[in-house]
Design an enzyme around this catalytic site. Structure first.
Site, PDB file in Angstrom:
ATOM      1  N   ASN A 107       0.888  -1.140   0.206  1.00  0.00           N
ATOM      2  CA  ASN A 107       0.105  -0.159   0.046  1.00  0.00           C
ATOM      3  C   ASN A 107       0.854   1.212   0.126  1.00  0.00           C
ATOM      4  O   ASN A 107       1.931   1.225   0.683  1.00  0.00           O
ATOM      5  CB  ASN A 107      -0.918  -0.042   1.172  1.00  0.00           C
ATOM      6  N   ASP A 109      -0.499   4.284   0.828  1.00  0.00           N
ATOM      7  CA  ASP A 109      -1.303   5.335   1.681  1.00  0.00           C
ATOM      8  C   ASP A 109      -0.960   5.728   2.806  1.00  0.00           C
ATOM      9  O   ASP A 109      -1.373   6.686   3.697  1.00  0.00           O
ATOM     10  CB  ASP A 109      -2.901   4.629   1.828  1.00  0.00           C
ATOM     11  N   HIS A 124       6.161  -0.661  -2.441  1.00  0.00           N
ATOM     12  CA  HIS A 124       5.867  -0.002  -3.685  1.00  0.00           C
ATOM     13  C   HIS A 124       5.844   1.637  -3.261  1.00  0.00           C
ATOM     14  O   HIS A 124       5.461   2.391  -3.863  1.00  0.00           O
ATOM     15  CB  HIS A 124       4.335  -0.133  -3.826  1.00  0.00           C
ATOM     16  N   CYS A 132      12.053  15.301  -6.397  1.00  0.00           N
ATOM     17  CA  CYS A 132      12.166  15.917  -7.514  1.00  0.00           C
ATOM     18  C   CYS A 132      13.057  15.187  -8.504  1.00  0.00           C
ATOM     19  O   CYS A 132      14.067  14.597  -8.072  1.00  0.00           O
ATOM     20  CB  CYS A 132      12.797  17.282  -7.482  1.00  0.00           C
ATOM     21  N   CYS A 165      13.339  23.970  -8.208  1.00  0.00           N
ATOM     22  CA  CYS A 165      14.526  24.051  -9.538  1.00  0.00           C
ATOM     23  C   CYS A 165      13.911  24.035 -10.882  1.00  0.00           C
ATOM     24  O   CYS A 165      14.576  24.282 -11.713  1.00  0.00           O
ATOM     25  CB  CYS A 165      15.571  23.103  -9.414  1.00  0.00           C
ATOM     26  N   GLY A 204      -5.658  -8.874   2.983  1.00  0.00           N
ATOM     27  CA  GLY A 204      -6.287  -8.030   2.104  1.00  0.00           C
ATOM     28  C   GLY A 204      -5.583  -7.929   0.800  1.00  0.00           C
ATOM     29  O   GLY A 204      -5.606  -6.757   0.404  1.00  0.00           O
ATOM     30  N   THR A 205      -5.073  -8.905   0.426  1.00  0.00           N
ATOM     31  CA  THR A 205      -4.257  -8.768  -1.182  1.00  0.00           C
ATOM     32  C   THR A 205      -4.794  -9.859  -2.017  1.00  0.00           C
ATOM     33  O   THR A 205      -4.988 -10.830  -1.681  1.00  0.00           O
ATOM     34  CB  THR A 205      -2.630  -8.821  -0.946  1.00  0.00           C
ATOM     35  N   ASN A 230      -8.673 -12.744   4.390  1.00  0.00           N
ATOM     36  CA  ASN A 230      -9.408 -11.974   3.021  1.00  0.00           C
ATOM     37  C   ASN A 230     -10.798 -12.921   2.779  1.00  0.00           C
ATOM     38  O   ASN A 230     -10.911 -13.902   2.936  1.00  0.00           O
ATOM     39  CB  ASN A 230      -8.671 -12.488   1.887  1.00  0.00           C
TER      40      ASN A 230
END
Ligand code: OAD
Length: 259
Positions: A107, A109, A124, A132, A165, A204-205, A230
């Site tokens: 996740n 979040d 992830h 940047c 920049c 939960g995947t 799940n």
């Protein structure tokens, strides 16, 4: 009556000295965040879903950052007004109760960090962490409307935020077509392959990625206790010792209480 953990599972959990947990979008569903797949998910509508995947890809980020950010803004926007839920908090309590704990999340979040999980591998990345693409400066995407760059402005304007920049700012997340960050992969290998935890819990995947499935299969092969939380069947359901067809919040609260 609420969710009740099988008695034998509770006993086996109490004997564990190390626990590894793997989470996906389902753990944040009870915070009101849409999942990716399944009904009402971000990729649910076939045409719109494919367009979102294309927008969240490395080539789009390079050639059309505004479009990439419009897709990111949808994901970050959903998370910006929401809070970690009982499942995230239960994992913090589980970490406090065992000798060794590791949490691998897909996740972006930021809820596990916000809840207080310490040994976290956010493979992830985190949508609220910025980078940047020109000068490498790091920063945060604000959930507050009066602090720039804020998610509300990006949602309203549809424009990618710019660095002082002049470079384009990206979120520090893995886009489609990008490699996973090497240091995090190394930690994943160390925590789940070299020192296989006594218990591995997947929550939960939909188990789309090999690096999410493998830690569970290796633990099962090595005779460790494996649990899936799940409401639906997934690719790993047939391999785990216990498939708890429950919501993340109730099942993890019961596990934390049992330890
Ligand atoms: P998915 O949306 O593919 O799957 C969510 C899973 O959560 C489903 O299997 C649901 O059955 C389950 N679920 C729903 N509500 C639940 C609840 N309350 N408690 C427990 N489970 C529940 O999400 P992920 O597997 O996380 O990648 O998706 C993996 C990756 O695909 C994401 O990290 C993202 C996406 O493309 C990137 O952004 C790189």
């Amino acid at each position: 009556m609420g969710f009740v953990l099988p008695a034998e599972l509770a006993t086996r959990l109490r004997a564990a000295r190390s626990i590894g947990v793997i989470t996906g979008a389902g753990i944040s569903a009870e915070s009101g965040i849409p999942t990716y797949r399944g009904k009402g998910g971000i990729y649910d509508d076939p045409e719109q879903g494919d367009r979102t995947i294309e927008a969240l890809s490395a080539p789009t980020l390079r050639t059309d950052p505004d479009r990439a950010w419009q897709a990111i803004a949808k994901i970050a926007g959903a998370a910006s007004g929401a809070q970690p839920n009982a499942a995230h908090h239960a994992l913090v309590e589980i970490e406090r109760k065992v000798e060794r704990f590791v949490l691998l999340t897909q996740n972006v979040d930021g809820f596990h960090a916000a809840a207080g999980t310490r040994n976290l591998i956010d493979i992830h990345g985190d949508t609220f962490k910025l980078l940047c693409m020109k000068c490498g400066r790091r920063g945060d995407l604000s959930r507050e409307p009066d602090i720039e760059p804020c998610i509300q402005t990006i949602v309203a304007t549809g424009k990618a935020p710019r660095c002082e920049c002049g470079g384009t700012i990206r979120p520090d997340v893995v886009f489609f077509g990008e490699m996973l960050p090497e240091a995090k992969v190394q930690r994943l290998h160390d925590e789940f392959y070299h020192r296989v935890p006594d218990v591995v819990i997947s929550v939960g995947t939909s188990n789309m990625f090999p690096y999410i499935v493998q830690p569970v299969l290796i633990a099962a092969q090595q005779g460790r206790l494996t649990v899936e939380i799940n409401p639906e069947e997934t690719e790993i359901s047939g391999y785990v010792a216990y498939h708890l067809k429950a919501k993340a919040g109730e099942a993890l609260t019961a596990i934390a209480a049992a330890l």
